[in-house]
Write a protein that holds these residues in place. Structure first.
Motif, PDB file in Angstrom:
ATOM      1  N   GLN A   1       0.849  -1.191   0.000  1.00  0.00           N
ATOM      2  CA  GLN A   1       0.000   0.000   0.000  1.00  0.00           C
ATOM      3  C   GLN A   1       0.885   1.241   0.000  1.00  0.00           C
ATOM      4  OE1 GLN A   1      -3.551   0.033   0.122  1.00  0.00           O
ATOM      5  NE2 GLN A   1      -3.430   2.251  -0.206  1.00  0.00           N
TER       6      GLN A   1
ATOM      7  N   THR B   1      -0.590  -7.656  -4.417  1.00  0.00           N
ATOM      8  CA  THR B   1      -1.602  -6.627  -4.632  1.00  0.00           C
ATOM      9  C   THR B   1      -0.973  -5.266  -4.337  1.00  0.00           C
ATOM     10  OG1 THR B   1      -3.434  -8.086  -4.019  1.00  0.00           O
ATOM     11  CG2 THR B   1      -3.830  -5.715  -3.845  1.00  0.00           C
TER      12      THR B   1
ATOM     13  N   ARG C   1      -1.778  -1.117  -4.127  1.00  0.00           N
ATOM     14  CA  ARG C   1      -2.783  -0.071  -4.070  1.00  0.00           C
ATOM     15  C   ARG C   1      -2.129   1.250  -3.657  1.00  0.00           C
ATOM     16  NH1 ARG C   1      -5.044  -3.475  -6.364  1.00  0.00           N
ATOM     17  NH2 ARG C   1      -7.135  -4.356  -6.041  1.00  0.00           N
TER      18      ARG C   1
ATOM     19  N   HIS D   1      -7.554  -5.399   2.002  1.00  0.00           N
ATOM     20  CA  HIS D   1      -7.152  -6.447   1.064  1.00  0.00           C
ATOM     21  C   HIS D   1      -6.477  -7.623   1.774  1.00  0.00           C
ATOM     22  CE1 HIS D   1      -8.049  -3.403  -1.916  1.00  0.00           C
ATOM     23  NE2 HIS D   1      -7.249  -2.582  -1.276  1.00  0.00           N
TER      24      HIS D   1
END
Length: 253
Positions: free
Chosen positions: A42, A62, A64, A81
């Motif tokens: 993140q 992932t 973001r 997430h």
């Protein structure tokens, strides 16, 4: 069905170039049969200088972005997430030694009364060398309140490092994630965890903690006396308030 550990990493532009080293250390982790990891990166902000360092071709990763809020806010929003039973913290500039995830997992899977685990830390110096330091507790269970007592008696220094936290996701969510502080947000979480649950300490090295000029703890603002006193006061007050409720966490399921 495979079970999952979510590794959460908050990152901003200056630390982004360390992400490939962090990724390598995650990929080298061996997990028991039936387990997998999911790395949630993140970004604290929405600049273009982080994405080039993210392994976007790995479906286990992932990435973001969000508006700036500091590391505590960034990690907490990343929980959206975090789909695994456990959450492991890994700062963008740090690395996991071999076996770190498996050791943490084994400790908590073996005892549902444990809410979190920590481990020994070695500083990773700019020349690549490693340096340890004395003061680690005995390996094994850490009783409720022990971290707060030590922290209070030793100049606001805990006997275990919050950057090594491995925690049950439901407990982390119940406590609201990281504290909304400009610094020491991970210490605040550690003390809150210890106020509500027993923990675990492994004497095996579980984190290589990089030392470099750009890290947040090396900045002058981190040691501003007035702000530091305020941070420590609210961290202690929160931990003592949680302890006064006498809520003891035990894993279910």
């Amino acid at each position: 069905m495979r079970r999952r550990i979510t590794v959460i990493t908050a990152v901003h532009g200056p630390s982004a170039h360390f992400l490939p080293d962090a990724y390598k250390s995650i990929r080298e982790q061996d997990l028991p049969e039936g387990w997998e990891w999911h790395w949630v990166i993140q970004q604290d902000g929405q600049s273009d200088d982080v994405a080039p360092h993210v392994p976007l071709d790995d479906e286990r990763v992932t990435f973001r972005q969000g508006r700036p809020g500091g590391p505590g806010v960034t990690r907490t929003i990343a929980l959206a997430h975090a789909d695994g039973e456990y959450v492991k913290i890994l700062d963008a500039d740090d690395q996991l030694p071999l076996g770190a995830l498996a050791r943490d997992l084994a400790a908590l899977e073996a005892d549902p009364a444990l809410g979190w685990a920590t481990s020994r830390v070695l500083d990773l110096l700019p020349d690549g060398s490693h340096v340890g330091f004395p003061g680690d507790p005995e390996p094994g269970a850490i009783e409720r309140g022990a971290v707060l007592d030590h922290w209070k008696a030793n100049g606001f220094r805990a006997q275990v490092h919050p950057a090594t936290l491995f925690v049950r996701r439901d407990l982390l969510l119940a406590l609201g994630g990281w504290m909304a502080l400009p610094a020491s947000e991970d210490t605040g979480l550690l003390l809150a965890l210890n106020a509500t649950s027993r923990g675990w300490f492994s004497s095996e090295v579980g984190l290589l903690y990089r030392k470099w000029p750009g890290q947040a703890t090396s900045q002058a603002t981190h040691t501003d006396a007035a702000e530091r006193d305020a941070r420590m006061a609210v961290i202690e007050s929160r931990a003592r308030a949680l302890a006064s409720f006498n809520w003891l966490y035990t894993a279910t399921g």
